[in-house]
Design an enzyme around this catalytic site. Sequence first.
Site, PDB file in Angstrom:
ATOM      1  N   THR A  35      65.450 -30.631  -4.972  1.00 22.87           N
ATOM      2  CA  THR A  35      65.876 -30.849  -3.586  1.00 22.87           C
ATOM      3  C   THR A  35      64.780 -31.500  -2.768  1.00 22.87           C
ATOM      4  OG1 THR A  35      67.261 -28.877  -3.737  1.00 22.87           O
ATOM      5  CG2 THR A  35      66.819 -29.722  -1.536  1.00 22.87           C
ATOM      6  N   TYR A  66      78.890 -26.545  -1.896  1.00 26.14           N
ATOM      7  CA  TYR A  66      80.047 -26.986  -1.108  1.00 26.14           C
ATOM      8  C   TYR A  66      81.376 -26.448  -1.632  1.00 26.14           C
ATOM      9  CZ  TYR A  66      83.126 -29.872   1.746  1.00 26.14           C
ATOM     10  OH  TYR A  66      84.095 -30.288   2.623  1.00 26.14           O
ATOM     11  N   TYR A 112      69.413 -22.415 -10.971  1.00 26.84           N
ATOM     12  CA  TYR A 112      68.806 -22.497  -9.642  1.00 26.84           C
ATOM     13  C   TYR A 112      69.775 -21.906  -8.621  1.00 26.84           C
ATOM     14  CZ  TYR A 112      66.565 -24.756  -5.549  1.00 26.84           C
ATOM     15  OH  TYR A 112      65.964 -25.021  -4.341  1.00 26.84           O
ATOM     16  N   ARG A 136      71.565 -23.367   0.667  1.00 25.96           N
ATOM     17  CA  ARG A 136      72.031 -24.750   0.518  1.00 25.96           C
ATOM     18  C   ARG A 136      73.402 -24.841  -0.135  1.00 25.96           C
ATOM     19  NH1 ARG A 136      68.316 -28.733   1.524  1.00 25.96           N
ATOM     20  NH2 ARG A 136      66.143 -28.091   1.731  1.00 25.96           N
ATOM     21  N   LYS A 157      65.452 -20.100 -11.198  1.00 26.20           N
ATOM     22  CA  LYS A 157      64.706 -20.268  -9.952  1.00 26.20           C
ATOM     23  C   LYS A 157      65.508 -19.547  -8.883  1.00 26.20           C
ATOM     24  CE  LYS A 157      63.054 -23.635  -6.568  1.00 26.20           C
ATOM     25  NZ  LYS A 157      63.008 -25.069  -6.149  1.00 26.20           N
ATOM     26  N   ILE A 169      58.487 -21.977  -8.561  1.00 25.63           N
ATOM     27  CA  ILE A 169      58.635 -23.419  -8.386  1.00 25.63           C
ATOM     28  C   ILE A 169      58.525 -23.628  -6.888  1.00 25.63           C
ATOM     29  CG2 ILE A 169      60.137 -25.427  -8.583  1.00 25.63           C
ATOM     30  CD1 ILE A 169      61.271 -24.193 -11.139  1.00 25.63           C
TER      31      ILE A 169
END
Length: 291
Positions: free
Chosen positions: A46, A109, A135, A140, A164, A206
């Site tokens: 990202t 989304y 992840y 997000r 992550k 990370i």
Amino acid sequence: MKQLIGTGVALITPFNDDFSVDVDGLKRVVDFNISNGIDYLVILGTTAENATLTDKEKQLVIDTIVQENDGRLPLVLGIGGNNTQAVIEEVQARNLDVFTAILSVSPMYNKPTQEGIYQHFNAIAKATRKPIILYNVPGRTASNMLPATVARLAKAHKNIVAIKEAKGDIVQAMELIAQCPQDFLVISGDDMITLPMVLAGGAGVISVIGEGFPAAFSKMVRLGLERKVDEAYDIHYKIAPAIDYIFAEGNPAGIKAVFSELNICGDTVRLPLVGVSADLRNEINTFIAQF
């Protein structure tokens, strides 16, 4: 997957003033992190603004980092999305020989159910032998990948090797550590709670802040893994204000402001992102001068 223990960094994509990819700046970012103790590099996460990169630019970023790294550190490549078949096609189309693993974000989304998330990664894992880092970043994606779903995936697929975890919830992190197989790596995706996660049994981070302050942040993680708690927390509290600063007006605008002050690359971001305000820039620059 010992190569993924410690401090990885989600590399930015520097841009020139005309918004083209700053190849020389990207090389300097790579060398800065390698020379300051980072354990592995993450490409096209990202923080790389990959949502605004063309396919040609993504390949340029990959080629530049691979060439500059020159085998010095393990590399992880971000390949994710909310179209499962498109993710599978990209995984199968890219040459992944130089990469230790791929990092794949939970679908954004669409807001799939837990079963939908499971089937998404189930299909990707069946499509490749390459190790996969899940992840989870609900801020997000608008959906949270629950520990039970992660544990189910980890037990079903030997090539799903890590997560992550970026919910920013230490309780959920501990549930992941407790429920997943012993050799499954729980990696922090939240800089502020990296040290508590490591001390709870996590494998490292990370990081975003880590690429701007690689020597200090990677030392903190190493101390945490060695259970040198007081020394690790001393670094944590010194660097914590910078974590707040770099995310105050969005990522990667904040970390790019750090690199600009360090004269490593410029701070240009692509719309819809914008650069940090003058006030925040002053706070960041003051912190760097004092740090």
